[in-house]
Design an enzyme around this catalytic site. Structure first.
Site, PDB file in Angstrom:
ATOM      1  N   ASN A 200      77.424  15.903 -98.410  1.00 36.51           N
ATOM      2  CA  ASN A 200      76.819  14.757 -98.817  1.00 36.51           C
ATOM      3  C   ASN A 200      77.489  13.554 -98.266  1.00 36.51           C
ATOM      4  O   ASN A 200      78.168  13.548 -97.332  1.00 36.51           O
ATOM      5  CB  ASN A 200      76.429  14.872-100.319  1.00 36.51           C
ATOM      6  CG  ASN A 200      78.102  14.720-100.787  1.00 36.51           C
ATOM      7  OD1 ASN A 200      79.011  15.057-100.643  1.00 36.51           O
ATOM      8  ND2 ASN A 200      77.985  13.767-101.990  1.00 36.51           N
ATOM      9  N   LEU A 201      76.903  12.423 -98.963  1.00 36.96           N
ATOM     10  CA  LEU A 201      77.741  11.225 -98.498  1.00 36.96           C
ATOM     11  C   LEU A 201      79.187  11.137 -98.765  1.00 36.96           C
ATOM     12  O   LEU A 201      79.825  10.407 -97.861  1.00 36.96           O
ATOM     13  CB  LEU A 201      76.964  10.157 -99.457  1.00 36.96           C
ATOM     14  CG  LEU A 201      77.500   8.716 -99.378  1.00 36.96           C
ATOM     15  CD1 LEU A 201      77.214   8.162 -98.055  1.00 36.96           C
ATOM     16  CD2 LEU A 201      76.945   7.664-100.439  1.00 36.96           C
ATOM     17  N   CYS A 202      79.708  11.984 -99.766  1.00 37.83           N
ATOM     18  CA  CYS A 202      81.214  11.738 -99.993  1.00 37.83           C
ATOM     19  C   CYS A 202      82.091  12.999 -99.819  1.00 37.83           C
ATOM     20  O   CYS A 202      82.995  13.125-100.370  1.00 37.83           O
ATOM     21  CB  CYS A 202      81.395  11.125-101.372  1.00 37.83           C
ATOM     22  SG  CYS A 202      80.583   9.536-101.704  1.00 37.83           S
TER      23      CYS A 202
ATOM     24  N   GLU B  10      81.806  16.209-101.028  1.00 38.04           N
ATOM     25  CA  GLU B  10      82.100  17.061-101.879  1.00 38.04           C
ATOM     26  C   GLU B  10      81.098  18.097-102.367  1.00 38.04           C
ATOM     27  O   GLU B  10      81.364  18.995-103.128  1.00 38.04           O
ATOM     28  CB  GLU B  10      82.666  16.274-103.338  1.00 38.04           C
ATOM     29  CG  GLU B  10      81.285  15.738-104.204  1.00 38.04           C
ATOM     30  CD  GLU B  10      80.846  14.432-103.810  1.00 38.04           C
ATOM     31  OE1 GLU B  10      80.069  13.902-104.681  1.00 38.04           O
ATOM     32  OE2 GLU B  10      81.246  14.038-102.911  1.00 38.04           O
TER      33      GLU B  10
ATOM     34  N   THR C 214      83.679   3.863-109.040  1.00 34.58           N
ATOM     35  CA  THR C 214      82.989   2.962-110.071  1.00 34.58           C
ATOM     36  C   THR C 214      83.202   3.360-111.337  1.00 34.58           C
ATOM     37  O   THR C 214      83.490   2.568-112.405  1.00 34.58           O
ATOM     38  CB  THR C 214      81.366   2.798-109.804  1.00 34.58           C
ATOM     39  OG1 THR C 214      81.291   2.447-108.606  1.00 34.58           O
ATOM     40  CG2 THR C 214      80.931   1.684-110.574  1.00 34.58           C
TER      41      THR C 214
ATOM     42  N   GLY D 226      72.953   9.180-103.175  1.00 29.12           N
ATOM     43  CA  GLY D 226      73.734   9.017-102.127  1.00 29.12           C
ATOM     44  C   GLY D 226      73.335  10.415-101.164  1.00 29.12           C
ATOM     45  O   GLY D 226      72.951  11.171-101.618  1.00 29.12           O
TER      46      GLY D 226
END
Length: 949
Positions: free
Chosen positions: A560-562, A564, A754, A376
């Site tokens: 980053n992508l999320c 964190e 996931t 990611g």
């Protein structure tokens, strides 16, 4: 009222009756069933109503179209599937009373059929070679009863009856395998134990597939498979190596020694969503035929992570024990690739995009290579000059950063990680960039599509100086970075001083491209777009940098992508660094009891998990050299948590309470202490990370201490945070100073969507989304029921068909279900029923212990500008580094479930929260004027992001 019965008439596809007979589809039967439904609920006068006739015609057409989409013109459709679609069509149309009555009627008659099943003539299964054989009903009964063993809520007779109802003469072997699975999963709403039953029935399919793929005789049942696991394991490793999928070094392990550590009984612990997700996307296969069983999967990952250990069998057994028992779970890239010939195990990559064409397109190429094997991405676009800036090489003017972001967006779509999941990237831009207002519009569905990025996430990188201007209702100046390049690398007081100097220079005419706006107006637009589209997210530059252990070695330019990961990046200069992080998450639900945290177990888990993550750095396959250089130099890892809400349920703690905030604080303190201690111990064993000298660690400044560094940069009232400490931090500070750290960073809380599915717990630090809903992901649609609630209601004699119907009617919330006791309404309040300020308070308590950040979603039940302002001002004042999605109930696509064979998915606008939100914690956020109420255009599909983990 009667559900649809389909028997005669020309049709686009055949229909399977409960007797197994195949007949043509007749839409007139659906119309009649829906008409009778209205008559039963609204009275006989409804039959002559033109409104009802029009509604019946519309619903009938919707059902037929849905069946065609799902079945196509060829596949036979079972009568239960037709009834599912009738139920969903009624819900979609807002006919909730009629849908509820329809559900109850179906359930009543299903139970009657189970008590007196219809006799079935001898049926045959069509084999792959075209021949046929009688269906072995005895084997089906044996497998179903085995799957229900030990599960009090499972109804084997009902599963068998519904399985028989799905069979027909000439059924294919694949459909026959799926029939018991479908029958069991349709009963998940009646009792969540049927999710485990469904998983065990899928396991039976997988066992036969995997053993057959390896040339072994198919096992007759779980006991047979367990007895033959040794033969299977040896054949599995040989097959994987021969196919070029498994690292040949795995064949050099002592498999007999590892077999002693294997626990095949853990195959029986999955939920259906967990095992189906593994089956579809994780297990190794050859041309679609799986040969990897669940325990072989976990062992393969463990062996891959232990491949360079001295006693690798012992370490592999240690890692396997944690993974297979769901105590900790590695991130998806690690699960995908550990032990394979191309072990790209890292989760997140952060880059800074330089301001020149070779650098921009080189960075986009890097994105593709990094994304290819499941990474990611987070891109810092701030250095790229804005609209109207001078281009010296052509003597022209720049079109700004947006056209290049569009290319990055399309690249992420094109590289879809081998079909396993969608490629994903997040673009970050600092709030002073001249293109920031266009940046806010990137996810809109209107306007020039050439300047839209519908698939790329976006995030604001907000300096403290901007927040101060908002609070003071001051002006804010936007610049092009080619004229104010120093701002990119500055934070805190240095940023504020330089920014004011650039404003003064602009006032003197010394800056060519700039624009002055009212800070509050820009803030309003940021919040409005966040509500309307879910983007850009709000992240805070100064806390990320001031508290960074690595501030001596560079600057954190983005997350980053999320949101964190907070690591340093540099642009492409020949010695650039692409930041890399390696993730895993501790399952808090496995480390608490009714009386609180199992501190000793948590400590053991954390220490082993940190070792696993440190191994990733050395084993990892790097697709670009800058990522390898950065990761080996700094060795950052990110250990997080998941199952937070489940842990609260176990302790009977409502999420919207001070007790929950205290648990968030205490649990993260223990994780932090042991993670730091583990990394320090690894430094003794393996050596310090290369850039340790000069770091905050080297000065004895731990994450809890860096809170004071942030406080020093804030004015009075700008940082309000509890500093309570419970453990012996003085001794740990001294250990770190003396021995060093193996890893520059050790903690980060990722979304875990996931891997939480795999382990059967709530994702990350998320609140309960719904008590009952259908989750849709790349593996299909899955009914999710809160088993904690079901057990509590069952104990009080309240779990019945009517309760299931009411949960559907009220979108999985308990607020308006009168017979639910108040204590259960409080304990099982859903995300949109609680005030999100409780989530911020809990996150703030965690953040003080974390050296990176956390993926924090916030929820609002209705548009309210002042409420949004108060939430994000509170997040800033509590010292949070980042936030993630804002999920709005008025704009979220709600998924409802259905009782029958196939889970259905309904996308609709949800009503406002029925129950009043839980009392918010005290805060003193001064609100700016509210942004205008936006149109509900959010395209977020559900409660989970699957990008990072």
């Amino acid at each position: 009222m009667r559900p649809a019965t389909v028997e005669h008439a020309p049709a686009p596809f055949p229909v399977i009756k409960r007797t197994g007979q195949t007949v043509p589809f007749d839409p007139a039967k659906i119309s009649e069933a829906i008409r009778r439904a209205f008559l039963d609920v609204e009275g006989t006068d409804a039959g002559s109503s033109s409104r009802v006739r029009a509604v019946v015609a519309e619903l009938t057409e919707a059902v037929e179209l849905a069946l065609l989409r799902h079945a196509g013109p060829e596949r036979a459709v079972h009568i239960e599937e037709i009834q599912d679609q009738v139920e969903l069509a009624l819900m979609r149309g807002g006919h909730h009373r009629i849908a509820r009555s329809y559900v109850l009627y179906r359930e009543e008659h299903a139970r009657a059929r189970a008590a007196a099943p219809t006799p079935t003539a001898e049926l045959h299964v069509r084999l792959a070679d075209g021949s046929s054989a009688p269906i072995d009903l005895e084997r089906i009964a044996r497998v179903v009863r085995e799957a229900c063993e030990g599960l009090d809520g499972a109804d084997a007779d009902r599963v068998l009856a519904d399985t028989r109802g799905l069979l027909y003469d000439g059924i294919s072997a694949a459909e026959l395998d799926q029939a018991p699975v479908l029958a069991a999963r349709a009963l998940v709403e009646t009792d969540p134990d049927h999710s485990t039953v469904s998983a065990r029935l899928l396991l039976d399919v997988l066992r036969r597939e995997a053993f057959g793929a390896l040339g072994l005789d198919e096992p007759s049942d779980h006991a047979d498979a367990t007895a033959r696991y040794g033969d299977y394991l040896a054949a599995y490793v040989r097959r994987g190596v021969d196919l070029g999928q498994l690292d040949p070094a795995l064949a050099e392990f002592d498999l007999d020694r590892l077999l002693a550590a294997l626990r095949p009984e853990r195959d029986l612990e999955f939920t259906f969503l967990g095992l189906q997700t593994l089956y579809d996307r994780y297990f190794l296969h050859s041309r679609g035929v799986r040969y990897e069983m669940p325990q072989a999967f976990f062992l393969r990952v463990a062996m891959g992570l232990a491949i360079r250990e001295v006693d690798r069998e012992a370490r592999a057994a240690e890692f396997y024990a944690l993974l297979s028992d769901f105590d900790v779970m590695c991130s998806t890239p690690t699960l995908f690739n550990a032990g394979t010939t191309r072990p790209q195990l890292s989760s997140c990559f952060l880059t800074t995009i330089p301001d020149d064409l070779p650098g921009i397109f080189g960075s986009i190429s890097d994105n593709a290579l990094l994304s290819k094997y499941a990474g990611g991405l987070g891109n810092d676009w701030t250095p790229v000059r804005g609209i109207g800036a001078h281009i010296r090489g052509t003597n022209g003017e720049s079109q700004g950063v947006v056209p290049f972001m569009k290319i990055a967006n399309d690249t992420a779509v094109a590289v879809n990680q081998g079909g396993k999941r969608k490629g994903a990237v997040c673009a970050y831009l600092e709030t002073w960039h001249i293109d920031v207002e266009e940046f806010l519009d990137l996810r809109k569905n209107t306007g020039d599509d050439r300047r839209r990025t519908h698939d790329m996430n976006t995030a604001n990188w907000v300096p403290d100086e901007f927040m101060r201007r908002v609070r003071a209702d001051g002006e804010w100046t936007l610049f092009s970075p080619d004229e104010v390049g120093d701002l990119h690398d500055l934070h805190g007081a240095a940023f504020a001083e330089a920014y004011r100097a650039h404003e003064a220079a602009a006032a003197r005419g010394e800056r060519r491209v700039f624009r002055t706006v009212r800070a509050v107006e820009l803030w309003r637009r940021m919040l409005t777009m966040l509500f309307e589209t879910g983007h850009p997210w709000i992240t805070f530059k100064d806390p990320c940098n001031v508290r960074s252990p690595q501030q001596h070695a560079g600057v954190v330019h983005s997350s980053n992508l999320c949101t964190e990961i907070t690591l340093n990046t540099t642009a492409r200069t020949g010695a650039e660094e692409v930041a890399v992080c390696n993730l895993a998450s501790v399952n808090l639900a496995r480390h608490v009891g009714p009386d609180g945290i199992d501190v000793e177990k948590l400590g053991r888990t954390v220490r082993t998990a940190v070792r696993m993550l440190d191994n990733v750095v050395d084993i990892n396959f790097y697709t670009i050299p800058s990522a390898r250089r950065s990761n080996l130099r700094h060795r950052p890892v990110g250990l997080g948590v998941m199952g937070y809400q489940d842990a609260l349920f176990t302790q009977r703690i409502p999420l919207a309470s001070e007790a929950a905030v205290e648990f968030a604080d205490a649990s993260m303190e223990h994780v932090s202490w042991h993670a730091i201690a583990a990394s320090s111990d690894l430094a003794v064993e393996r050596g310090r990370y290369a850039s340790f000298d000069g770091s905050l660690w080297s000065r004895g400044v731990l994450p809890i201490d860096s809170v004071e560094l942030l406080a020093a940069t804030r004015d009075e009232g700008e940082l309000e945070l509890d500093r309570t400490q419970r453990l012996d931090w003085d001794a740990l500070r001294e250990r770190v100073r003396r021995h060093g750290m193996r890893n520059s960073n050790v903690m980060a809380i990722a979304p875990t969507a996931t891997i939480a599915n795999i382990t059967g717990v709530t994702a990350s630090i998320e609140p309960l989304y719904r008590n009952l809903y259908v989750k849709a992901n790349m593996s299909g649609d899955f009914t999710v029921v809160n088993d904690h609630l079901v057990r509590d209601l069952a104990e009080r004699g309240l779990w019945d068909t009517v309760m299931v119907g009411d949960l559907k009617y009220f979108d999985g919330a308990l607020g308006e279900i009168d017979r639910v006791p108040d204590d259960l309404r409080e304990l099982y309040a859903t995300a949109f029923e609680i005030d999100s300020s409780w989530l911020i308070e809990a996150a703030a308590r965690r953040q003080k212990w974390i050296d990176q950040a956390q993926s924090l979603n916030l929820y609002v039940s209705r548009p309210d500008g002042r409420a949004l302002d108060a939430l994000y001002q509170l997040a800033w004042r509590r010292g949070l580094k980042t936030t993630y999605y804002l999920r709005s109930q008025a704009a979220t696509r709600v998924e409802k479930s259905t009782l029958a064979v196939t889970d259905g998915k309904l996308n609709a606008v949800a009503p406002a929260a029925a129950a009043p939100a839980a009392t918010p914690p005290p805060s003193a956020a001064p609100a700016v004027a509210p942004p205008p109420a936006p149109a509900p255009a959010c395209s977020i599909d559900g409660p989970d992001c699957e990008a990072c983990q």
